[in-house]
Design a protein around this motif. Structure first.
Motif, mmCIF file in Angstrom:
data_model
loop_
_atom_site.group_PDB
_atom_site.id
_atom_site.type_symbol
_atom_site.label_atom_id
_atom_site.label_comp_id
_atom_site.label_asym_id
_atom_site.label_seq_id
_atom_site.Cartn_x
_atom_site.Cartn_y
_atom_site.Cartn_z
ATOM 1 N N VAL A 29 0.836 -1.197 0.000
ATOM 2 C CA VAL A 29 0.000 0.000 0.000
ATOM 3 C C VAL A 29 0.873 1.249 0.000
ATOM 4 C CG1 VAL A 29 -1.704 1.327 1.308
ATOM 5 C CG2 VAL A 29 -1.955 -1.144 1.100
ATOM 6 N N TRP A 30 1.888 1.272 0.841
ATOM 7 C CA TRP A 30 2.775 2.433 0.900
ATOM 8 C C TRP A 30 3.519 2.610 -0.423
ATOM 9 C CZ3 TRP A 30 2.827 6.824 2.796
ATOM 10 C CH2 TRP A 30 3.958 7.619 2.760
ATOM 11 N N GLY A 31 3.905 1.526 -1.062
ATOM 12 C CA GLY A 31 4.557 1.600 -2.366
ATOM 13 C C GLY A 31 3.665 2.240 -3.411
ATOM 14 N N ALA A 32 2.378 1.908 -3.390
ATOM 15 C CA ALA A 32 1.424 2.500 -4.333
ATOM 16 C C ALA A 32 1.245 3.991 -4.066
ATOM 17 C CB ALA A 32 0.087 1.781 -4.237
ATOM 18 N N ILE A 33 1.180 4.370 -2.807
ATOM 19 C CA ILE A 33 1.034 5.792 -2.462
ATOM 20 C C ILE A 33 2.275 6.563 -2.885
ATOM 21 C CG2 ILE A 33 0.889 7.418 -0.531
ATOM 22 C CD1 ILE A 33 -0.894 5.289 0.857
ATOM 23 N N SER A 34 3.442 6.002 -2.642
ATOM 24 C CA SER A 34 4.695 6.659 -3.017
ATOM 25 C C SER A 34 4.804 6.807 -4.529
ATOM 26 C CB SER A 34 5.890 5.878 -2.490
ATOM 27 O OG SER A 34 5.882 5.888 -1.086
ATOM 28 N N ALA A 35 4.433 5.787 -5.280
ATOM 29 C CA ALA A 35 4.494 5.830 -6.740
ATOM 30 C C ALA A 35 3.508 6.859 -7.299
ATOM 31 C CB ALA A 35 4.203 4.455 -7.312
ATOM 32 N N ALA A 36 2.400 7.061 -6.618
ATOM 33 C CA ALA A 36 1.382 8.001 -7.086
ATOM 34 C C ALA A 36 1.904 9.431 -7.142
ATOM 35 C CB ALA A 36 0.148 7.939 -6.183
ATOM 36 N N THR A 37 2.893 9.747 -6.318
ATOM 37 C CA THR A 37 3.450 11.096 -6.295
ATOM 38 C C THR A 37 3.959 11.497 -7.672
ATOM 39 O OG1 THR A 37 4.046 10.850 -3.984
ATOM 40 C CG2 THR A 37 5.172 12.582 -5.194
ATOM 41 N N ASN A 38 4.562 10.591 -8.394
ATOM 42 C CA ASN A 38 5.067 10.878 -9.733
ATOM 43 C C ASN A 38 4.117 10.417 -10.839
ATOM 44 O OD1 ASN A 38 7.533 11.972 -8.781
ATOM 45 N ND2 ASN A 38 8.292 9.915 -8.478
ATOM 46 N N MET A 39 3.408 9.333 -10.585
ATOM 47 C CA MET A 39 2.586 8.726 -11.614
ATOM 48 C C MET A 39 1.310 9.518 -11.913
ATOM 49 S SD MET A 39 1.155 4.824 -11.792
ATOM 50 C CE MET A 39 0.382 4.980 -10.187
ATOM 51 N N TYR A 40 0.595 9.975 -10.907
ATOM 52 C CA TYR A 40 -0.683 10.651 -11.140
ATOM 53 C C TYR A 40 -0.560 11.914 -11.979
ATOM 54 C CZ TYR A 40 -3.191 7.574 -7.886
ATOM 55 O OH TYR A 40 -3.766 6.499 -7.262
ATOM 56 N N PRO A 41 0.368 12.821 -11.677
ATOM 57 C CA PRO A 41 0.488 14.013 -12.517
ATOM 58 C C PRO A 41 0.855 13.678 -13.970
ATOM 59 C CG PRO A 41 1.578 14.392 -10.430
ATOM 60 C CD PRO A 41 1.232 12.937 -10.490
ATOM 61 N N ALA A 42 1.662 12.646 -14.173
ATOM 62 C CA ALA A 42 2.047 12.257 -15.529
ATOM 63 C C ALA A 42 0.879 11.620 -16.278
ATOM 64 C CB ALA A 42 3.226 11.290 -15.483
#
Length: 52
Positions: free
Chosen positions: A8-21
């Motif tokens: 879960v934490w990995g998904a949240i951390s990845a979202a920091t860069n992934m969602y804006p892109a």
């Protein structure tokens, strides 16, 4: 489907860069405003895009 806390934490951390892109019209940027993004108490600032 059960996920571990690390997954879960990995998904949240990845979202920091992934969602804006992936959705620049919805989320313009996500940036860390406090701490390092890994430790407890870290704060993310989300700037929403023009499509919201």
């Amino acid at each position: 489907m059960a996920l571990s806390a690390n997954e879960v934490w990995g998904a949240i951390s990845a979202a920091t860069n992934m969602y804006p892109a992936a959705m620049p019209n919805l989320i313009a940027r996500i940036r860390m405003t406090s701490r390092d993004g890994v430790t407890a108490g870290s704060v993310r600032e989300i700037t929403f895009g023009t499509g919201t």
